[in-house]
Scaffold this motif. Sequence first.
Motif, PDB file in Angstrom:
ATOM      1  N   GLN A   1       0.746  -1.119   0.043  1.00  0.00           N
ATOM      2  CA  GLN A   1      -0.055   0.052  -0.103  1.00  0.00           C
ATOM      3  C   GLN A   1       0.954   1.153   0.099  1.00  0.00           C
ATOM      4  O   GLN A   1       0.587   2.352  -0.650  1.00  0.00           O
ATOM      5  CB  GLN A   1      -0.993   0.013   1.383  1.00  0.00           C
ATOM      6  CG  GLN A   1      -1.981  -1.080   1.070  1.00  0.00           C
ATOM      7  CD  GLN A   1      -2.590  -1.026   2.291  1.00  0.00           C
ATOM      8  OE1 GLN A   1      -2.154  -1.290   3.632  1.00  0.00           O
ATOM      9  NE2 GLN A   1      -4.119  -1.183   2.598  1.00  0.00           N
ATOM     10  N   HIS A   2       1.956   1.255   0.788  1.00  0.00           N
ATOM     11  CA  HIS A   2       2.640   2.239   0.717  1.00  0.00           C
ATOM     12  C   HIS A   2       3.458   2.539  -0.538  1.00  0.00           C
ATOM     13  O   HIS A   2       3.644   3.723  -0.870  1.00  0.00           O
ATOM     14  CB  HIS A   2       3.643   2.136   1.929  1.00  0.00           C
ATOM     15  CG  HIS A   2       4.840   3.333   2.340  1.00  0.00           C
ATOM     16  ND1 HIS A   2       5.693   3.832   1.547  1.00  0.00           N
ATOM     17  CD2 HIS A   2       4.681   4.217   3.459  1.00  0.00           C
ATOM     18  CE1 HIS A   2       6.428   4.783   2.395  1.00  0.00           C
ATOM     19  NE2 HIS A   2       5.651   5.067   3.415  1.00  0.00           N
ATOM     20  N   GLN A   3       3.887   1.569  -1.242  1.00  0.00           N
ATOM     21  CA  GLN A   3       4.454   1.728  -2.461  1.00  0.00           C
ATOM     22  C   GLN A   3       3.706   2.309  -3.515  1.00  0.00           C
ATOM     23  O   GLN A   3       4.024   3.113  -4.392  1.00  0.00           O
ATOM     24  CB  GLN A   3       4.967   0.362  -3.041  1.00  0.00           C
ATOM     25  CG  GLN A   3       5.994   0.263  -4.284  1.00  0.00           C
ATOM     26  CD  GLN A   3       7.110   1.516  -3.778  1.00  0.00           C
ATOM     27  OE1 GLN A   3       8.160   0.907  -3.035  1.00  0.00           O
ATOM     28  NE2 GLN A   3       7.377   2.205  -4.643  1.00  0.00           N
ATOM     29  N   ILE A   4       2.137   1.740  -3.404  1.00  0.00           N
ATOM     30  CA  ILE A   4       1.235   2.262  -4.316  1.00  0.00           C
ATOM     31  C   ILE A   4       1.138   3.781  -4.296  1.00  0.00           C
ATOM     32  O   ILE A   4       1.147   4.518  -5.312  1.00  0.00           O
ATOM     33  CB  ILE A   4      -0.023   1.481  -4.090  1.00  0.00           C
ATOM     34  CG1 ILE A   4       0.073   0.073  -4.609  1.00  0.00           C
ATOM     35  CG2 ILE A   4      -1.103   2.302  -5.001  1.00  0.00           C
ATOM     36  CD1 ILE A   4      -1.155  -0.604  -4.306  1.00  0.00           C
ATOM     37  N   ILE A   5       0.952   4.139  -2.905  1.00  0.00           N
ATOM     38  CA  ILE A   5       0.941   5.838  -2.827  1.00  0.00           C
ATOM     39  C   ILE A   5       2.126   6.294  -3.311  1.00  0.00           C
ATOM     40  O   ILE A   5       1.859   7.471  -3.765  1.00  0.00           O
ATOM     41  CB  ILE A   5       0.616   6.081  -1.105  1.00  0.00           C
ATOM     42  CG1 ILE A   5      -0.706   5.445  -0.980  1.00  0.00           C
ATOM     43  CG2 ILE A   5       0.712   7.312  -0.873  1.00  0.00           C
ATOM     44  CD1 ILE A   5      -1.165   5.320   0.515  1.00  0.00           C
ATOM     45  N   THR A   6       3.375   6.028  -2.987  1.00  0.00           N
ATOM     46  CA  THR A   6       4.449   6.367  -3.290  1.00  0.00           C
ATOM     47  C   THR A   6       4.862   6.639  -4.688  1.00  0.00           C
ATOM     48  O   THR A   6       4.801   7.932  -5.441  1.00  0.00           O
ATOM     49  CB  THR A   6       5.839   5.641  -2.732  1.00  0.00           C
ATOM     50  OG1 THR A   6       5.865   5.654  -1.291  1.00  0.00           O
ATOM     51  CG2 THR A   6       7.177   6.492  -3.098  1.00  0.00           C
ATOM     52  N   ASN A   7       4.387   5.434  -5.484  1.00  0.00           N
ATOM     53  CA  ASN A   7       4.356   5.581  -7.031  1.00  0.00           C
ATOM     54  C   ASN A   7       3.551   6.516  -7.590  1.00  0.00           C
ATOM     55  O   ASN A   7       3.607   7.165  -8.527  1.00  0.00           O
ATOM     56  CB  ASN A   7       4.020   4.411  -7.593  1.00  0.00           C
ATOM     57  CG  ASN A   7       5.177   3.213  -7.188  1.00  0.00           C
ATOM     58  OD1 ASN A   7       6.147   3.486  -6.690  1.00  0.00           O
ATOM     59  ND2 ASN A   7       4.788   1.985  -7.570  1.00  0.00           N
ATOM     60  N   LYS A   8       2.074   6.719  -6.997  1.00  0.00           N
ATOM     61  CA  LYS A   8       1.243   7.586  -7.463  1.00  0.00           C
ATOM     62  C   LYS A   8       1.603   9.038  -7.139  1.00  0.00           C
ATOM     63  O   LYS A   8       1.425   9.991  -7.939  1.00  0.00           O
ATOM     64  CB  LYS A   8      -0.140   7.343  -6.793  1.00  0.00           C
ATOM     65  CG  LYS A   8      -0.853   6.032  -7.073  1.00  0.00           C
ATOM     66  CD  LYS A   8      -1.528   6.023  -8.803  1.00  0.00           C
ATOM     67  CE  LYS A   8      -2.149   4.943  -8.916  1.00  0.00           C
ATOM     68  NZ  LYS A   8      -2.900   4.845 -10.154  1.00  0.00           N
TER      69      LYS A   8
END
Length: 92
Positions: free
Chosen positions: A7-14
């Motif tokens: 989840q953290h990585q998805i937010i970081t990517n977005k």
Amino acid sequence: MKLSKEQHQIITNKINEKWAKPIACPTCKANNWNLSDNVFELRDFNFGNMVIGGVPIIPLVPIICHNCGNTILVNPLILGVELKEDSSAERK
């Protein structure tokens, strides 16, 4: 709620995809940000009274400037993150 690594990585990517460059802090102009590992809630103000059910809740993840403390709040749902403790899948 603590974000999973996924989840953290998805937010970081977005955030990296959508945040206009340069990504300097509007307060101090530094570029030293940290995305929180936790999701927080923003609720309607009810004069300190506890209200159960029927109250809109907005999930927010803080992005904090480590130079001056300026904090930007992002809604993980808008960024496509499913907020289930056992889920790390991006919403379609």
